[in-house]
Scaffold this active site. Sequence first.
Site, short mmCIF file in Angstrom:
data_model
loop_
_atom_site.label_atom_id
_atom_site.label_comp_id
_atom_site.label_asym_id
_atom_site.label_seq_id
_atom_site.Cartn_x
_atom_site.Cartn_y
_atom_site.Cartn_z
N ASP A 13 0.82 -1.20 -0.03
CA ASP A 13 0.08 -0.04 0.06
C ASP A 13 0.78 1.33 -0.11
OD1 ASP A 13 -2.44 1.37 0.31
OD2 ASP A 13 -2.01 1.61 2.18
N ASP A 15 -0.30 4.93 1.04
CA ASP A 15 -0.34 5.80 2.44
C ASP A 15 -0.42 5.15 3.30
OD1 ASP A 15 -0.93 8.46 0.89
OD2 ASP A 15 -2.87 7.48 0.15
#
Length: 259
Positions: A13, A15
Amino acid sequence: MADRKPIESWLTDMDGVLIHEGVPIPGADAFLKKLRESGRPFLVLTNNSIYTARDLHARLRRMGLDVPVENIWTSALATAQFLDDQRPGGTAYVIGEAGLTTALHDIGYILTDHDPDFVILGETRTYSFEALTKAVRLINNGARFIATNPDNVGPSIEGDLPATGSVAALITAATGKKPYFVGKPNPLMMRAGLNAIGAHSETSAMIGDRMDTDVLAGLEAGMRTFLVLSGVTQPKNVDRYPFRPSQVVDSIADLVDLV
């Protein structure tokens, strides 16, 4: 987990794992550098559909993180691929930004508000009552409802913002129709990403900061999962879920030596 095969491919991922509020998380640059040097397939994923992969490449580069365009996989790209597989050359009414509209144009979709095949809801900072009203009426008239991701809130420097999931709930309340969410935790996004880089779930790992999206999606896609505590999920909340990641670490810096 001792019988698991060595990790040959990585999905991570963005963020909360690589960056936080526009600032690189310590260790992110070293992790990405080692991935590039190793030649192992990898993808940086995001449920945010606002930006194109080229936009995100440029934004990350300004922060000192070098991620090639082809190694970025967004919920907008996953949504476009899903639609291209389901109904090639279709039509759609879209609420979203360039990341979503560009992905749809690239697969040959026509964007229209005249009897579209789909209403597609993505992320935007300018949701309008007029656009939402039109979406409700089109869905009531038979358009199929698709949303890029189910996240209810998104991060900003000022605090949480209403995101796609929250707006989708509004449309559902007005139409009685629930959308099909393409992004995490739908393992479809993960499997499509793995296919894009020629990777297999048995030898791949997912790194995320959220139990309810990243870890769940990785788990359901059959991958090893790493939860970092540099983002949304806090240590006290991990045991509240009926599933667990393969490993919990403080940050991406703790995973550099695994590459």
